[in-house]
Design a protein around this motif. Structure first.
Motif, PDB file in Angstrom:
ATOM      1  N   ASP A 140     -11.995  -5.017  17.658  1.00  0.00           N
ATOM      2  CA  ASP A 140     -11.370  -5.073  16.340  1.00  0.00           C
ATOM      3  C   ASP A 140     -10.977  -6.510  15.986  1.00  0.00           C
ATOM      4  OD1 ASP A 140     -11.642  -2.346  16.125  1.00  0.00           O
ATOM      5  OD2 ASP A 140      -9.558  -1.883  16.614  1.00  0.00           O
ATOM      6  N   ASN A 159     -12.604  -8.530  12.822  1.00  0.00           N
ATOM      7  CA  ASN A 159     -11.792  -9.040  11.717  1.00  0.00           C
ATOM      8  C   ASN A 159     -11.841 -10.564  11.631  1.00  0.00           C
ATOM      9  OD1 ASN A 159     -11.217  -6.412  11.067  1.00  0.00           O
ATOM     10  ND2 ASN A 159      -9.216  -6.383  12.068  1.00  0.00           N
ATOM     11  N   GLU A 164     -10.784   1.360   8.438  1.00  0.00           N
ATOM     12  CA  GLU A 164     -10.062   1.134   7.178  1.00  0.00           C
ATOM     13  C   GLU A 164      -9.464  -0.267   7.116  1.00  0.00           C
ATOM     14  OE1 GLU A 164      -7.324   4.332   6.390  1.00  0.00           O
ATOM     15  OE2 GLU A 164      -8.893   5.862   6.504  1.00  0.00           O
ATOM     16  N   ARG A 165      -8.910  -0.721   8.239  1.00  0.00           N
ATOM     17  CA  ARG A 165      -8.257  -2.038   8.250  1.00  0.00           C
ATOM     18  C   ARG A 165      -9.258  -3.152   7.957  1.00  0.00           C
ATOM     19  NH1 ARG A 165      -5.503  -5.102   6.299  1.00  0.00           N
ATOM     20  NH2 ARG A 165      -5.057  -7.071   7.295  1.00  0.00           N
ATOM     21  N   SER A 166     -10.452  -3.079   8.532  1.00  0.00           N
ATOM     22  CA  SER A 166     -11.451  -4.135   8.322  1.00  0.00           C
ATOM     23  C   SER A 166     -11.896  -4.198   6.864  1.00  0.00           C
ATOM     24  CB  SER A 166     -12.662  -3.909   9.232  1.00  0.00           C
ATOM     25  OG  SER A 166     -12.278  -4.012  10.586  1.00  0.00           O
TER      26      SER A 166
END
Length: 407
Positions: free
Chosen positions: A290, A294, A316-318
């Protein structure tokens, strides 16, 4: 101040689904949440098709309908039209794998070109995807990769060019045909104005794929971005490779096309490394994957004048990070060098909410005869079982939307 993007809006996520389709998706993901069932199904389905058992109808109405655009190019048109209504584009993928022999390789090359020419006639298909293993023998790629590994040159392309003369004459001639197929595909794409995403492969055949793709980029990515290489960030060396590729593109005066993914061969890679006694190429943890993913998004958006990036992720975060970085830099969310993408049949909450926010986003849409796309379908089933949160997240969102509709 821009408000953060939310992926929780199920009204937007499932607007294109009928009540019946929503119920079917909920039922299917419920089945895929049962590892024992997936394990049994992924063994039985390929065997049943090879044995000629009448299972195609069941597959067509269930997992095929969820994850595949159709058996023919023409059948993908209905899906593409439906997606276009929500401002979602399409990446076409001729989902045929594992064929061998010169005739099959040439057939795959011609099919890739046919897909390019078809995409050029459609309003919302800006990209298509290819696998070099679709038109090159796996063992030949392995042979070249091994030679490159043993060649003490500085750059990827230099190692590739030093390795080729070391091949036996017949293998050199065979590789010349592979490179010529890649050239024909690239030329067709440049003529048609369609982007070609070159899929990643296993680590032990990846180097010649990378080199060939970089050489095509150097030739075709000067005025427009025609080719994209796929960077698998679950490998611990790929963030550095992305930066090296960028430096090579800068030196060569072309735009780097980069499709960022986490990766597809983790179990196989770890098993092979253990069996053969070398260090695993896979990140030590999900957190490390992750972080590198990112960081790669950051790096690409910092260099949008020279990089065109496809953020191909179900995380979702990326995806939110890509949006936040564009907003922070005061850039439009549909910047021509930033595209988001998810697989058809998965993460509709990400895709359709990105589209609603004004991002350039697509669904990766495979097509092909059922017997040929079974390997792809079995990977989707296994992925939705092994990626702990994915099936649970899909089910939660589908359940929420079913409840919202009073179903």
């Amino acid at each position: 101040m821009n408000s953060p993007l939310s992926f929780d809006n199920t009204t937007i996520a499932f607007a294109s689904k009928t009540d019946k389709e929503l119920k079917q998706a909920h039922w299917l993901f419920g089945l895929m949440g049962k590892p024992w069932l997936v394990q049994m199904g992924t063994r039985l389905a390929p065997w049943s098709i090879r044995a000629g058992l009448p299972v195609k109808g069941i597959i067509r109405k269930t997992i095929f309908r969820q994850f595949v655009g159709g058996e023919t190019l023409a059948q993908t048109a209905d899906v593409a039209r439906k997606l276009a209504a929500s401002n979602v584009q399409v990446i076409l993928d001729y989902g045929v794998e594992g064929k061998e022999g010169e005739e099959a390789f040439e057939g795959a090359c011609q099919e890739f070109i046919r897909v390019i020419e078809y995409a050029a006639t459609q309003p919302n298909i800006p990209y298509m995807s290819i696998k070099v293993t679709g038109f090159a023998r796996f063992a030949l790629l392995e042979q070249i990769d091994d030679l490159m590994e043993r060649t003490p040159a500085a750059s990827l392309v230099a190692r590739y060019e030093a390795a080729l003369p070391q091949l036996p004459a017949a293998a050199r001639e065979e590789w010349r045909r592979v490179a010529e197929r890649m050239l024909r595909i690239s030329e067709a794409a440049a003529r048609a104005g369609i982007g070609v995403l070159v899929d990643a492969e296993e680590t032990w055949i990846q180097d010649p794929v990378d080199a060939l793709t970089m050489l095509m980029m150097a030739r075709f990515n000067k005025d427009a971005v025609v080719l994209f290489n796929t960077i698998q960030l679950y490998r611990h060396d790929r963030l550095a490779f992305l930066k090296e590729s960028f430096a090579d593109a800068q030196a060569g005066g072309f735009t780097l096309g980069a499709k960022l993914v986490r990766g597809a061969y983790m179990e196989k890679e770890r098993r092979r490394a253990q069996e053969r006694g070398y260090a695993s190429p896979i990140q030590p943890s999900k957190e490390a994957s992750d972080r590198d993913y990112n960081d790669a998004v950051h790096f690409c958006i910092e260099h949008l004048d020279s990089i065109s990036v496809i953020i191909a992720s179900h995380n979702e975060r990326s995806n939110a990070l890509g949006v936040e970085l564009l907003q922070k830099k005061g850039l439009p969310l549909n910047h021509p060098h930033v595209h988001f993408s998810q697989l058809y049949g998965m993460s509709d909450n990400i895709t359709f909410n990105l589209a609603e926010a004004g991002c350039s986003v697509s669904k990766y849409l495979p097509f092909g005869p059922i017997k040929d796309v079974v390997p792809y379908l079995m990977r989707r089933a296994q992925e939705n079982t092994s990626v702990g949160g994915q099936t649970g997240r899909e089910l939660l969102l589908l359940k929420r939307e079913l409840e919202r509709r009073g179903l």
